[in-house]
Structures are given as C-alpha cells and as structure tokens.
Design an enzyme around this catalytic site. Structure first.
Site, PDB file in Angstrom:
ATOM      1  N   LYS A  13       0.829  -1.215   0.000  1.00 57.15           N
ATOM      2  CA  LYS A  13       0.000   0.000   0.000  1.00 57.15           C
ATOM      3  C   LYS A  13       0.862   1.264   0.000  1.00 57.15           C
ATOM      4  CE  LYS A  13      -1.109  -0.609   4.887  1.00 57.15           C
ATOM      5  NZ  LYS A  13       0.226  -0.340   5.338  1.00 57.15           N
ATOM      6  N   ARG A  87      -6.608   1.674  11.648  1.00 58.17           N
ATOM      7  CA  ARG A  87      -6.191   0.317  12.007  1.00 58.17           C
ATOM      8  C   ARG A  87      -7.101  -0.282  13.068  1.00 58.17           C
ATOM      9  NH1 ARG A  87      -0.637   1.419  10.211  1.00 58.17           N
ATOM     10  NH2 ARG A  87       0.646  -0.429  10.214  1.00 58.17           N
ATOM     11  N   ARG A 122      12.707  -6.088   2.167  1.00 59.72           N
ATOM     12  CA  ARG A 122      12.319  -4.704   1.873  1.00 59.72           C
ATOM     13  C   ARG A 122      13.385  -3.720   2.361  1.00 59.72           C
ATOM     14  NH1 ARG A 122       6.556  -2.293   3.760  1.00 59.72           N
ATOM     15  NH2 ARG A 122       7.231  -2.654   5.898  1.00 59.72           N
ATOM     16  N   ARG A 156      13.940  -1.056   7.695  1.00 58.69           N
ATOM     17  CA  ARG A 156      13.137  -0.571   8.810  1.00 58.69           C
ATOM     18  C   ARG A 156      13.374  -1.438  10.040  1.00 58.69           C
ATOM     19  NH1 ARG A 156       7.069   0.553   6.979  1.00 58.69           N
ATOM     20  NH2 ARG A 156       6.816  -0.269   9.083  1.00 58.69           N
ATOM     21  N   ARG A 167       2.658  -7.622  13.866  1.00 58.29           N
ATOM     22  CA  ARG A 167       1.939  -6.558  13.158  1.00 58.29           C
ATOM     23  C   ARG A 167       0.812  -7.138  12.300  1.00 58.29           C
ATOM     24  NH1 ARG A 167       6.895  -4.690  10.440  1.00 58.29           N
ATOM     25  NH2 ARG A 167       5.751  -3.163   9.235  1.00 58.29           N
TER      26      ARG A 167
END
Ligand code: AMP
Length: 209
Positions: A13, A87, A122, A156, A167
C-alpha cells in the site's frame, strides 16, 4: 479525491500510495511515516513511539487520531491518500466523522506467506523514502534510488519476522469489522495485492476513475 488504503504490512500500500499520489497529484498521508519522523525527533514522546513501533505494537487511537485530524484539516490535504490508517474500528469511525462523505477505501488483499517474503527483503531510500524489495522490485541501477538518485538505503527497524507476525496479527484482529463498516457504506474496493506492482496500480486506477 480522497482515498484510504487498507492493508497489512508489506501488502504494497505504501508503494501504491506513492505511485497513485504522484499520478493524481494527491497528498500522501502515511501515519507510519509521520510516527517514524516523531520517533526520530529525540523527544520523550519520540523515544516512547520508537519503543512501541519496534515491538510491532499499535500506538494509541487518541494520539494517531489527533495527528491525522491535524493533518487533514489543512487545505492542501483535502485531496489525499491516507495510508496505514485506520487500524481499529474506533479510528475508522473517527475518520468517517471528520471526512466529507465521498471517499473510496482500497483494501489490499494478500496472504501471510506473500507478506513474509516481501517484508524480509524490503529496504527504503534514505533520501526520498521510495520502497524497494531485493527479490521483487529492486532498484533499476544497482545501489541507486530510481526516484532521487540517492545511494543511501536503510532497513526498517520493525521489518523482522517476530515484529512482522505481531503486526500482521494486530492488523487481522479488527480488520473484518473495519471492512464491514466500509462495505455497508458501499465504499469498499478490494484488490488482489499479490499481483505485480503495475497490475495493482492498473486495477486501482480503473476503480477510482
Ligand atoms: P506502518 O508504516 O504503517 O507499517 O506503521 C508502522 C508502525 O506505526 C505500526 O506498526 C504502529 O506501531 C504505528 N502505526 C502506524 N499507523 C498506525 C495507526 N493507524 N494506529 C496505531 N499505530 C499506528
């Protein structure tokens, strides 16, 4: 135009928000990015946030609601993509109360196995925040950001398996109530987010035009 992007971490996203916001001249409101900025600030709140985020836990509704409301009240944010928020159902209801009635919610649908593979490789450009993936969407030129040319990248702190699973679990808890909330209002579009980036973009563009 006002769009809300809903999806678990690693669903793409953030990447799509960057593409679509530049294509349609929309502001990109990412609560994760805003919270990461505050976390780096060195303030007492920053240290608290960094700790919560590195554990993969959620920041309180009150704090995130306040940040989002303050941002969306600015005239230049009337045309935006909201990414990473809501969320919780309480956040969804809060947002619904402060937004005009016309907005579209894009639901990035993807299974956990895909997410794990994506998150593990990532990395993010330090210069402009562009998101890459060593296995699926690497930089075109080795070691150089396609967007701003920076040669500095970072991983990250919360992109590790333990934090990811936490998460994803936290995302999955309230998501069916949130989707139901938007479905009942006829605002929901679901995209198969396991497709290649260009296909996902195409589907979203067709859905919002
Ligand atoms: P993201 O970049 O969207 O994956 O967000 C990174 C982290 O920021 C999350 O794991 C949470 O700790 C925090 N965060 C971002 N958005 C929210 C939100 N809407 N509500 C609560 N915490 C959030």
């Amino acid at each position: 135009m006002l769009l809300i992007f809903l999806g678990p971490p690693g669903s793409g996203k953030g990447t799509q928000a960057k593409i679509i916001s530049s294509q349609f001249s929309l502001k990109h409101v990412s609560t994760g990015d805003m919270l990461r900025e505050t976390a780096k600030s060195g303030s007492e709140l920053g240290f608290k946030l960094a700790e919560i985020m590195s554990r993969g836990e959620l920041v309180t509704d009150d704090l995130v609601n306040e940040i989002v409301q303050e941002t969306l009240s600015k005239p230049e944010y009337q045309e935006s993509i909201i990414d990473g928020y809501p969320r919780t159902l309480a956040q969804a209801k809060f947002l619904n109360d402060i937004l005009p009635s016309k907005y579209i919610v894009i639901n990035f649908n993807i299974d956990t196995a895909h997410l794990k593979a994506r998150i593990e490789s990532r990395f993010v450009c330090k210069g402009c925040g562009a998101i890459y993936n060593a296995s699926f969407t690497p930089t075109k030129k080795d070691g150089e950001c396609d967007v701003c040319g920076s040669q500095e990248f970072e991983y990250r702190a919360d992109d590790n398996e333990q934090s990811l699973l936490k998460r994803v679990e936290l995302y999955q808890g309230p998501i069916s109530a949130i989707l139901d909330f938007y479905l009942k209002q006829n605002k929901l579009v679901t995209v198969d987010a396991s497709q290649p980036v260009e296909e996902v973009t195409k589907y979203i563009v067709e859905s919002i035009m």
